[in-house]
Design an enzyme around this catalytic site. Structure first.
Site, PDB file in Angstrom:
ATOM      1  N   GLU A  36       2.611 -32.153  32.424  1.00  0.00           N
ATOM      2  CA  GLU A  36       1.596 -33.137  32.519  1.00  0.00           C
ATOM      3  C   GLU A  36       0.262 -32.785  33.358  1.00  0.00           C
ATOM      4  O   GLU A  36      -0.201 -33.735  33.783  1.00  0.00           O
ATOM      5  CB  GLU A  36       2.086 -34.407  32.726  1.00  0.00           C
ATOM      6  CG  GLU A  36       3.170 -34.961  31.853  1.00  0.00           C
ATOM      7  CD  GLU A  36       3.767 -36.201  32.357  1.00  0.00           C
ATOM      8  OE1 GLU A  36       3.326 -37.527  31.700  1.00  0.00           O
ATOM      9  OE2 GLU A  36       4.715 -36.316  33.124  1.00  0.00           O
ATOM     10  N   ARG A  83      12.708 -33.357  30.035  1.00  0.00           N
ATOM     11  CA  ARG A  83      13.255 -34.564  30.643  1.00  0.00           C
ATOM     12  C   ARG A  83      13.934 -35.518  29.605  1.00  0.00           C
ATOM     13  O   ARG A  83      13.905 -35.439  28.410  1.00  0.00           O
ATOM     14  CB  ARG A  83      12.277 -35.385  31.595  1.00  0.00           C
ATOM     15  CG  ARG A  83      11.217 -36.146  30.644  1.00  0.00           C
ATOM     16  CD  ARG A  83      10.369 -37.063  31.320  1.00  0.00           C
ATOM     17  NE  ARG A  83       9.308 -37.555  30.666  1.00  0.00           N
ATOM     18  CZ  ARG A  83       8.378 -38.458  30.840  1.00  0.00           C
ATOM     19  NH1 ARG A  83       8.219 -38.757  31.996  1.00  0.00           N
ATOM     20  NH2 ARG A  83       7.325 -38.967  30.000  1.00  0.00           N
ATOM     21  N   TRP A 139      -1.086 -36.351  26.124  1.00  0.00           N
ATOM     22  CA  TRP A 139      -0.355 -36.454  25.007  1.00  0.00           C
ATOM     23  C   TRP A 139      -0.946 -36.930  23.439  1.00  0.00           C
ATOM     24  O   TRP A 139      -0.184 -37.116  22.786  1.00  0.00           O
ATOM     25  CB  TRP A 139       0.971 -37.165  25.076  1.00  0.00           C
ATOM     26  CG  TRP A 139       0.812 -38.340  25.948  1.00  0.00           C
ATOM     27  CD1 TRP A 139       0.826 -38.681  27.431  1.00  0.00           C
ATOM     28  CD2 TRP A 139       0.811 -39.874  25.482  1.00  0.00           C
ATOM     29  NE1 TRP A 139       0.900 -40.008  27.516  1.00  0.00           N
ATOM     30  CE2 TRP A 139       0.804 -40.865  26.393  1.00  0.00           C
ATOM     31  CE3 TRP A 139       0.706 -40.454  23.899  1.00  0.00           C
ATOM     32  CZ2 TRP A 139       0.443 -42.011  26.070  1.00  0.00           C
ATOM     33  CZ3 TRP A 139       0.508 -41.704  23.784  1.00  0.00           C
ATOM     34  CH2 TRP A 139       0.215 -42.521  25.057  1.00  0.00           C
ATOM     35  N   GLU A 173      11.855 -44.917  32.419  1.00  0.00           N
ATOM     36  CA  GLU A 173      11.376 -45.342  30.890  1.00  0.00           C
ATOM     37  C   GLU A 173      12.637 -44.953  30.170  1.00  0.00           C
ATOM     38  O   GLU A 173      12.628 -44.063  29.301  1.00  0.00           O
ATOM     39  CB  GLU A 173      10.266 -44.252  30.714  1.00  0.00           C
ATOM     40  CG  GLU A 173       8.977 -44.696  31.282  1.00  0.00           C
ATOM     41  CD  GLU A 173       7.849 -43.782  30.978  1.00  0.00           C
ATOM     42  OE1 GLU A 173       6.669 -44.274  30.944  1.00  0.00           O
ATOM     43  OE2 GLU A 173       8.093 -42.773  30.342  1.00  0.00           O
ATOM     44  N   GLU A 226       3.134 -48.051  35.848  1.00  0.00           N
ATOM     45  CA  GLU A 226       2.410 -46.980  35.311  1.00  0.00           C
ATOM     46  C   GLU A 226       1.120 -47.159  34.483  1.00  0.00           C
ATOM     47  O   GLU A 226       1.218 -48.001  33.436  1.00  0.00           O
ATOM     48  CB  GLU A 226       3.172 -45.692  34.657  1.00  0.00           C
ATOM     49  CG  GLU A 226       4.335 -45.113  35.689  1.00  0.00           C
ATOM     50  CD  GLU A 226       5.057 -44.052  34.906  1.00  0.00           C
ATOM     51  OE1 GLU A 226       4.311 -43.470  33.671  1.00  0.00           O
ATOM     52  OE2 GLU A 226       5.952 -43.672  35.190  1.00  0.00           O
TER      53      GLU A 226
END
Length: 708
Positions: free
Chosen positions: A359, A116, A319, A155, A311
């Protein structure tokens, strides 16, 4: 002239939800999702964030059938949609058709698609495609009843905060020509290009700060960082304007990333109807609650009031090197700490934990184990809590202390070739913030040129770069009677990274009443003894008094006998200077002295380990009591207060079980007085003033100016 009124989020009470990605699951799961969302008290869900490839399977060909069903389902179940433009994840077909849209790093490597955020912010092809899908979404769902907010992109600056390709270079030059009014001589002067023979005779000679044989020009780096932030902001504004035109009554947001260095959020915040943030606590942080409070206070300051936590995590991330879950009760404490510091919306990434993808080990509201899990039980309990706290929505902060926060100063401080490359802006700020947090003293964050009249005390840690306006504003605050505390290596350079000549600390020499002619930074792990028994690290300097008085001196090393901390009377106020980085106990002692002198008091007295935060409405104060230490505590409160989570009258005190939380409503009968230890009851002071530091409405509520 038409005055734009920011739309207000229509979700009642405290918003509660998550990123919802039903496209990852068969449709038979969706009905169960709706039932579980209702059980958990979810009232908003972010949808479509990474769905570009599904919405536009080939160029100009759209398939909205899945999104139609998702939005209809949410609306039928009374759940609002935070509808995203999916432009953070361009489809593979787009990159194959427009390979020049892929970003190039500073070493000249073009990155591949396959994850992404792989796009060049200056790419005309990307901008055109992003606006096309955004426009199609806006037209399709302008009249749909589900969307209560638009979520632009995701983001910005997370993975691609800069691209160094030739297209970006051309955009950078265009930005510079505007910045310097098409005056190349002005740019050469601002960049100091006479050094190392970098003089430019043609705009086309200018490049981004790509990898070179030697160190980069700091002024070039600084303008590059400004440009990259502005370039991404232009993408956000272009998408925002499209959806705002189609649905002017629907608020628009994008999700910030807490204390990231990618973007100058002071420039971004006024462009959002709702300031939103993504925050992930570091499992390696022994006290993540401090960073939660700091980042939340920063978001509240950017918003000028309540904000939205878009979030965070229910448990483990995916991560870190080792991804540990949250401790017992931490999910609830984390979420309500954000509310205590101004969040009127609490959301998670994500609703249902993924079984595939990058994820898949990131926690969610519905974990892999399903509803027979501690996370689910905590999620449901939190939903009940947030429903009970609906009346808290719209209440504001009560800070009398401000800490300067400036992204340009942060960038410049961490550029190469500093006197001490160990300096980290966020670490410096946190070290000053932490003693105030432990003492229960409320804090706002401000730009150096902000309106400082609501504050008694302003702290300036690590403001390496400051322009003349900001420096003059801080001096004027002190002259009018405020208390100013400035940290080492502040005021050293101007807005172009040019050293302020005549001695350090540059822009602050006069207000501080000191002058230094040479820095003596300390090696990693090295300390220097201070009078009074403490130590300093990171920094020392040869400081001379020029009107100030010495408070602390170095007692060993090459600076023996030289002032390490000073105090100066300036106008009607007081200015302190810290010429080293004191150890935590010494810094706490000093800041305690400063707060007492400035007349700053905690929000409320409480035992050690219990965080106390106050939010204020016109009719009541809301006192959040959070036991992070896990020891339990009893806290004295007003006799006529009510604990909202239980609905019980307090009768003058609240007993916290270990690790628990209380939210106390104290009716405001005029102005209440609170005395903390060390404050004379014969000299009471006004209750803290309500502050909105940036003057930007968060869009969650309709703020009424002048309420106190």
């Amino acid at each position: 002239m038409t005055v734009f009124t920011r739309p207000v989020l229509s979700v009642p009470g405290i918003a509660y939800g998550a990123d919802y990605n039903p496209e990852q699951w068969p449709e038979e799961v969706w009905a169960e999702d709706m039932r579980l969302m209702r059980e958990a008290g979810v009232n908003i869900a972010s949808v479509g964030i990474f769905s570009w490839a599904l919405l536009e399977p080939s160029e100009g060909v759209y398939d909205f059938s899945r999104m139609d069903r998702i939005l209809d389902l949410l609306h039928e179940n009374g759940i609002a949609a935070d509808l995203a433009t999916p432009t953070a994840a361009p489809p593979a077909w787009f990159h194959r058709a427009y390979p020049e849209s892929l970003p190039v790093d500073k070493e000249g490597r073009r990155l591949s698609y396959g994850s992404r955020q792989t796009y060049c912010p200056s790419s005309p092809a990307y901008r055109e495609a992003a606006l096309r899908i955004t426009g199609a979404l806006a037209e399709r769902y302008a009249d749909h009843p589900a969307p209560a907010m638009w979520h632009i992109h995701n983001e910005y600056g997370c993975h691609t905060k800069a691209c160094y390709c030739d297209t970006s270079a051309a955009s950078f030059r265009t930005w510079l020509r505007t910045m310097y009014a098409d005056d190349l001589a002005a740019l050469n002067d601002a960049w100091g290009t006479a050094f190392w023979g970098q003089w430019y005779y043609d705009w086309d000679e200018i490049l981004p700060p790509r990898a070179t044989a030697a160190g980069p020009n700091p002024a070039n780096l600084l303008d590059w960082r400004r440009f990259c932030s502005d370039e991404l902001l232009s993408l956000y504004k272009a998408e925002r304007d499209l959806v705002r035109e189609a649905t002017p009554a629907t608020p628009v947001t994008t999700n910030f990333m807490a204390i990231t260095d990618a973007l100058d959020y002071w420039r971004w915040a006024p462009e959002l109807d709702v300031v939103a943030n993504d925050h992930y606590a570091m499992s390696t942080d022994p006290e993540p609650e401090i960073e939660i409070a700091l980042s939340s206070d920063l978001m509240r300051s950017l918003a000028g009031g309540p904000w939205f936590l878009m979030e965070h995590s229910t448990g483990a991330l995916n991560w870190h090197t080792v991804n540990r879950p949250k401790k017992q009760g931490e999910l609830r404490r984390n979420a309500l700490a954000h509310v205590a510091h101004g969040a009127d919306g609490i959301a998670y990434f994500q609703w249902r934990q993924s079984k595939a993808g990058a994820e898949q080990w990131h926690s969610a509201m519905v974990p892999h184990a399903g509803t027979d899990s501690q996370i689910w039980r905590d999620v449901v309990r939190l939903g009940t809590d947030l429903g009970t706290l609906a009346e808290v929505r719209g209440s504001t902060g009560t800070a009398e202390v401000a800490i300067t926060w400036d992204w340009k100063a942060r960038w410049a401080l961490e550029f190469p070739a500093q006197p001490n490359s160990e300096l980290r802006y966020v670490d410096l700020v946190r070290s000053w913030y932490e003693p105030l947090w432990r003492a229960g003293v409320a804090v706002d964050f401000v730009r150096p040129d902000a309106n400082l009249s609501p504050y008694r005390l302003v702290l300036v840690p690590g403001l390496y770069l400051v322009d003349d306006e900001g420096a003059a504003n801080l001096a004027a605050f002190t002259e009018r009677g405020g208390t100013l505390v400035v940290g080492f290596h502040s005021g050293a350079v101007d807005e172009n990274c040019h050293v302020r000549l005549g001695g350090y600390p540059g822009a602050f020499r006069e207000v501080l009443g000191v002058r230094s002619d040479e820095y003596f930074p300390l090696q990693p792990g090295e300390t220097i003894a201070l009078s009074g028994g403490g130590t300093g690290s990171l920094w020392s300097e040869r400081l001379r008094l020029a009107g100030a008085e010495a408070v602390t001196e170095y007692t060993d090393g090459p600076m023996r006998g030289v002032p390490a901390a000073t105090r100066n009377t300036y106008g009607d106020g007081t200015a302190w200077y810290l010429a080293t980085h004191p150890d935590p106990a010494t810094l706490t002692s000093l800041l305690t002295t400063v707060c007492t002198e400035a007349g700053v008091e905690p929000a409320h007295s409480a035992p050690e380990g219990v965080e106390v935060v106050r939010r204020r409405s016109p009719s009541a104060d809301y006192l959040f009591l959070i036991d992070h230490a896990g020891h339990g505590a009893e806290v004295t409160v007003a006799e006529d207060a009510v604990e909202l989570l239980t609905g019980e009258a307090t009768l003058g005190s609240v007993v916290l079980a270990p690790g628990e939380i209380a939210v106390v409503r104290e009716p405001r009968h005029g102005v209440r007085m609170y005395a903390s230890s060390g404050t004379s009851a014969r000299n009471p002071r006004p209750a803290p003033r309500t502050t909105t530091p940036s003057g930007v409405s968060s869009g969650l509520v309709d703020h009424t100016p002048g309420v106190s």
